[in-house]
Design an enzyme around this catalytic site. Structure first.
Site, mmCIF file in Angstrom:
data_model
loop_
_atom_site.group_PDB
_atom_site.id
_atom_site.type_symbol
_atom_site.label_atom_id
_atom_site.label_comp_id
_atom_site.label_asym_id
_atom_site.label_seq_id
_atom_site.Cartn_x
_atom_site.Cartn_y
_atom_site.Cartn_z
ATOM 1 C CG ASP A 1 38.038 33.068 70.296
ATOM 2 O OD1 ASP A 1 38.813 34.037 70.303
ATOM 3 O OD2 ASP A 1 36.952 33.081 69.691
ATOM 4 C CG ASP B 1 39.841 26.838 68.822
ATOM 5 O OD1 ASP B 1 38.901 27.299 68.163
ATOM 6 O OD2 ASP B 1 40.023 27.099 70.034
#
Length: 253
Positions: A11, A9
């Site tokens: 953020d 991922d």
């Protein structure tokens, strides 16, 4: 089956982007368009339950009924989000956002051990590119076989669609990969795709429930800054390395 890939991922996972990046960029975009809106940290934490910037804006308008002189169209929301993205990228370029502890080390370790790398994120490709290039240089994007970002799929996290897209493009099964996430939405997405997931909690996700994760850590660790295990099996490792990931992977086969 052997471990073949790590899917990151972005953020909160690659970088702590939310408070000093996205939140401030949203508020500056509101000022630019002369909107009498202000998101404080507490409100933003609530809004993070919605994945995707444009979707978050729409949710805010629908739920909180902020001051508007006239209704905002879908195009208006897209323009606000585009301005916010431009501001966010400038913050990265100006050095306000950096990679989280241990991220660069783990990327290099994975490449040295011939593991394939990918990204699955709801943030825009422009944001991903800015973060990686700013921190690691122009060639950093080439380290990732697939960068699945933004609106590349119809349904954003917690839907598993973005992870399923990555797995299909890489021609891999879920049990050949490990996902690294920081949020409950992301964990639900990766889990729904059948991926075993390592969690590194971030500024807005420290109190969330990650039951079923391989392990929950405060960060990926460095020699001078060992990780702390929040939930999961005890280990002699102090950094998330390929060896540690394979150890976790083997324990759950």
């Amino acid at each position: 089956m052997a471990l073949k890939a790590i899917i990151f991922d972005v953020d909160g996972t690659l970088a702590n982007t939310e408070h000093d990046g996205h939140l401030k960029a949203f508020n500056e975009a509101f000022d630019f368009f002369e909107l009498d809106w202000y998101w404080d940290s507490e409100l933003y934490g609530e809004l993070l339950s919605v994945s995707g910037g444009k979707e978050r804006l729409s949710h805010f308008i629908q739920k909180y009924n902020p001051k508007l002189t006239s209704p905002l169209t879908k195009d208006d929301i897209a323009k606000i989000h585009k301005k916010k993205t431009d501001i966010f990228i400038n913050k990265i370029t100006d050095g306000y956002i950096s990679l989280r502890v241990g991220v660069e080390r783990l990327i290099n370790d994975a490449l040295d051990n011939h593991l394939r790398l990918a990204i699955a994120t709801t943030t825009s490709y422009e944001n991903v590119k800015a973060i990686l290039v700013s921190a690691l240089g122009e060639e950093a994007l080439n380290n990732f076989e697939i960068i699945a970002a933004g609106d590349i799929v119809d349904n954003k996290k917690p839907s598993p669609e973005i992870y399923n897209y990555v797995l299909e493009k890489m021609n891999l099964n879920a049990n050949e990969c490990i996902a690294i996430e920081d949020s409950e939405i992301g964990f639900n997405s990766s889990s729904a795709a059948g991926l075993r997931t390592l969690i590194t909690v971030s500024e807005y996700t420290m109190t969330k429930n990650f039951e079923g994760a391989l392990v929950v850590l405060d960060h990926l660790g460095e020699e001078s800054q060992p990780f702390q295990i929040i939930n999961g099996p005890l280990s002699s490792h102090t950094m998330v390395s390929v060896d540690y990931i394979k150890e976790l992977y083997e324990c759950t086969r």
